[in-house]
Design an enzyme around this catalytic site. Structure first.
Site, short mmCIF file in Angstrom:
data_model
loop_
_atom_site.label_atom_id
_atom_site.label_comp_id
_atom_site.label_asym_id
_atom_site.label_seq_id
_atom_site.Cartn_x
_atom_site.Cartn_y
_atom_site.Cartn_z
N GLU A 143 49.49 137.78 129.74
CA GLU A 143 50.85 138.01 129.30
C GLU A 143 51.20 139.48 129.37
O GLU A 143 52.33 139.84 129.71
CB GLU A 143 51.04 137.50 127.86
CG GLU A 143 52.50 137.34 127.44
CD GLU A 143 53.13 138.62 126.88
OE1 GLU A 143 54.37 138.64 126.73
OE2 GLU A 143 52.39 139.57 126.58
N ASP A 152 45.17 138.28 125.63
CA ASP A 152 44.98 139.53 126.35
C ASP A 152 45.75 140.64 125.63
O ASP A 152 46.76 140.39 124.97
CB ASP A 152 45.37 139.43 127.81
CG ASP A 152 46.86 139.15 128.01
OD1 ASP A 152 47.39 138.28 127.32
OD2 ASP A 152 47.48 139.82 128.86
#
Length: 381
Positions: A136, A72
């Site tokens: 994250e 991500d």
């Protein structure tokens, strides 16, 4: 078999628009590659977050090397400020551009490429576990924590883990993270009584109480550092009233502080310290103060030893640079893994992460794969 090109894989991942919590096709791409190489691939999705767990080798093997990372990325921001397509993965003058180029699709590509090459060319006596999250950069509530929950349910275990976050401040190879400071945020609401500024005795102004509390916190020295950590810090990050009128004393104001703390403290001990200060200011001013706290992660340290030595030797061999063992910087998902096994972090130079025109020299991606490949070979030697 042809070796995996980590720069090409990084480019393919950049083309997956995986802004948190969107998967964007990144984990599907990695899952297919790892399955083709003989890995057992599972998804550990939770809520709206996509996570991947891939194992090569016997689950019961006592020697399992783990890699952890995330696909991500943060939003691109002002797309008009970019000189390239943020998800175009364009290479100019040997530099690869795109959101996630540094943080950290290159790291994921490098350790996936290193792992696939090893198991297909010289299968080790041991196992490799690759964990990749899609949460994250966001709240981190259902990312690596969900992966660890899934691993516990499935009887999965890493002996050691290497997180591929960008760790080098200036030069490729100059820093390994062996720990991280803890991080917590506290929000304060100060409640008084609104009134006319010409008649302050008829009001109860919450602003002096806010200023007093923030000054007590910001001017206090928590410590001077410990063996492996710099001094803890308290930063006032916001003070707000929402009051545009100069002839009105507001009834309420808010503020917040962020604390980065070393192993001399815990989230609990610092919360108690703040509660004592809140009570002190309340007693002095009569202002009601409410406090809310979120601890993002406790401080942790993996003492210098076998794991950091293993990674250090590989870094020196492949880059010619002797890395510093450090605990500086913000938080990472290593804060969750530290309760599972010994963990260190090593990755690229992070100068452009989260910036417009985020980029990484292609040469660095190949160097990073070489470091990870040597780490694996030496670990299983």
């Amino acid at each position: 078999m042809t070796q995996i090109d980590p720069a090409k894989l990084t480019a393919d991942l950049i083309r997956c628009p995986s802004v948190t919590p969107e998967e964007g096709g990144a984990l599907q791409l990695l899952g297919a590659m790892l399955e083709e190489a003989g890995f057992s691939v599972q998804r550990a999705d939770k809520a709206e977050v996509s996570n991947l767990v891939a194992r090569w080798g016997d689950k019961a093997h006592p020697k399992t090397f783990g890699f952890n990372g995330h696909t991500d990325v943060v939003p691109v921001g002002d797309e008009a400020a970019w000189t390239v397509d943020p998800f175009g993965a364009e290479i100019k003058d040997g530099v690869l551009y795109g959101r996630g180029a540094t943080d950290m699709k290159s790291g994921v590509a490098a350790f996936v490429a290193a792992a696939i090459d090893l198991v297909t060319e010289t299968p080790p006596d041991g196992a490799i576990l690759i964990t990749v999250t899609g949460d994250e950069e966001g709240p981190a509530l259902h990312g690596t924590t969900a992966i660890l929950e899934h691993m516990e349910q499935e009887g999965e275990k890493m002996s050691v883990c290497l997180v591929g976050e960008p760790t080098c401040p200036e030069t490729m190879g100059d820093m390994i993270k062996i720990g991280r400071r803890g991080s917590m945020t506290a929000w304060f609401t100060f409640r008084g009584k609104q009134g006319h500024s010409a008649y302050p005795h008829r009001a109860r102004n919450p602003l002096p109480a806010m200023a007093k509390l923030m000054d007590l916190m910001a001017s206090h020295q928590l410590d001077t550092g410990t063996a492996h950590f710099d001094a803890s810090t308290v930063a006032v990050v916001t003070m707000d009233t929402g009051n545009a009128a100069t002839n009105v004393i507001p009834a309420e104001c808010t503020s917040a502080v962020n604390i980065r703390f070393n192993d001399a403290h815990s989230g609990e001990s610092l919360t108690e310290w703040m509660q004592d200060l809140v009570q002190q200011v309340t007693d002095e001013t009569g202002i009601v103060i409410e406090m809310a706290v979120k601890v993002s992660g406790e401080s942790f340290i993996t003492p210098p030893g076998e794991l950091s030595d293993l990674v250090s030797r590989a870094v020196v061999a492949e880059t010619g640079v002797t890395p510093e063992l450090s605990t500086t910087g913000g938080t990472s998902d290593a804060r969750f893994i530290k309760s599972h096994c010994s963990v260190v972090e090593f990755g690229l130079v992070g100068k452009t992460m989260h910036q417009v025109d985020e980029n990484v020299p292609v040469e660095q991606i190949h160097q990073l794969k070489a470091v990870y490949s040597r780490v694996l070979k030496d670990y299983f030697a």
